[in-house]
Design an enzyme around this catalytic site. Sequence first.
Site, mmCIF file in Angstrom:
data_model
loop_
_atom_site.group_PDB
_atom_site.id
_atom_site.type_symbol
_atom_site.label_atom_id
_atom_site.label_comp_id
_atom_site.label_asym_id
_atom_site.label_seq_id
_atom_site.Cartn_x
_atom_site.Cartn_y
_atom_site.Cartn_z
ATOM 1 C CE LYS A 50 -3.384 -1.508 3.553
ATOM 2 N NZ LYS A 50 -3.932 -1.043 4.855
ATOM 3 C CE LYS A 52 -1.560 3.634 6.526
ATOM 4 N NZ LYS A 52 -3.018 3.607 6.599
HETATM 5 N N1 C2G Z 1 -10.424 5.838 11.519
HETATM 6 C C1 C2G Z 1 -11.400 6.666 12.093
HETATM 7 N N2 C2G Z 1 -11.060 7.910 12.538
HETATM 8 C C2 C2G Z 1 -9.778 8.345 12.444
HETATM 9 C C3 C2G Z 1 -8.783 7.502 11.870
HETATM 10 C C4 C2G Z 1 -9.137 6.246 11.415
HETATM 11 O O1 C2G Z 1 -12.579 6.283 12.209
HETATM 12 N N3 C2G Z 1 -9.501 9.578 12.885
HETATM 13 C C5 C2G Z 1 -10.829 4.510 11.000
HETATM 14 C C6 C2G Z 1 -10.577 4.351 9.499
HETATM 15 O O2 C2G Z 1 -11.620 4.927 8.768
HETATM 16 C C7 C2G Z 1 -10.503 2.834 9.349
HETATM 17 C C8 C2G Z 1 -9.904 2.403 10.690
HETATM 18 O O3 C2G Z 1 -10.018 3.514 11.580
HETATM 19 O O4 C2G Z 1 -11.814 2.287 9.201
HETATM 20 C C9 C2G Z 1 -8.436 2.006 10.563
HETATM 21 O O5 C2G Z 1 -7.770 3.072 9.912
HETATM 22 P P1 C2G Z 1 -6.328 2.815 9.276
HETATM 23 O O6 C2G Z 1 -5.477 2.122 10.259
HETATM 24 O O7 C2G Z 1 -5.855 4.104 8.697
HETATM 25 O O8 C2G Z 1 -6.692 1.792 8.113
HETATM 26 P P2 C2G Z 1 -6.125 1.734 6.632
HETATM 27 O O9 C2G Z 1 -4.650 1.767 6.687
HETATM 28 O O10 C2G Z 1 -6.831 2.752 5.854
HETATM 29 O O11 C2G Z 1 -6.508 0.243 6.184
HETATM 30 O O12 C2G Z 1 -8.562 -3.195 3.690
HETATM 31 C C10 C2G Z 1 -8.742 -1.924 4.275
HETATM 32 C C11 C2G Z 1 -7.458 -1.394 4.847
HETATM 33 O O13 C2G Z 1 -6.885 -2.325 5.697
HETATM 34 C C12 C2G Z 1 -7.695 -0.099 5.596
#
Ligand code: C2G
Length: 139
Positions: A50, A52
């Site tokens: 990703k 990341k």
């Molecule tokens: N989230 C949230 N509020 C924030 C930050 C994150 O509600 N201020 C939610 C995101 O929307 C997500 C979850 O927390 O549903 C996890 O966020 P991330 O760790 O950033 O996930 P990501 O790297 O986007 O991975 O297959 C899907 C991916 O694995 C998503």
Amino acid sequence: MYQQKPYGVVLTYGTFDLFHAGHVRLLERIAALGSYVIVGCSTDEFNAGKGKVTAIPYEDRVEVLNACKFVDLVIPETAWDQKPGDIKTHGAELFVMGDDWAGEFDDLKAHCEVLYLPRTPDISSTQIKHTVKCASASS
Ligand code: C2G
């Protein structure tokens, strides 16, 4: 008093790096919807794909998620296309993500209900990393 929840197994995915209040509030809302919450935690290899890089390694992110009272099971997320299989394997009735992913997983509606919840504003792992970087640069 035992409260019946609208769903049984609920599934969500994420990196959950530098676990913060935004993650907690999402998982708390998910736990209010379902009696069994499963979190697919992105592995470091999957995140590399990703583009990341996390501050916290996979094993430690899993340990933190397992310590969260809103989470019942953590599974590894290793591929984008594993979700339909996970829904079937675990009998998930609902799939939830924060609305920064709104519409991205509508294809899963063929397998279960799909819901996007409002993100918690003004907090993110990226933002925390930036703040730490600035703080260390000025010290
Ligand atoms: N989230 C949230 N509020 C924030 C930050 C994150 O509600 N201020 C939610 C995101 O929307 C997500 C979850 O927390 O549903 C996890 O966020 P991330 O760790 O950033 O996930 P990501 O790297 O986007 O991975 O297959 C899907 C991916 O694995 C998503």
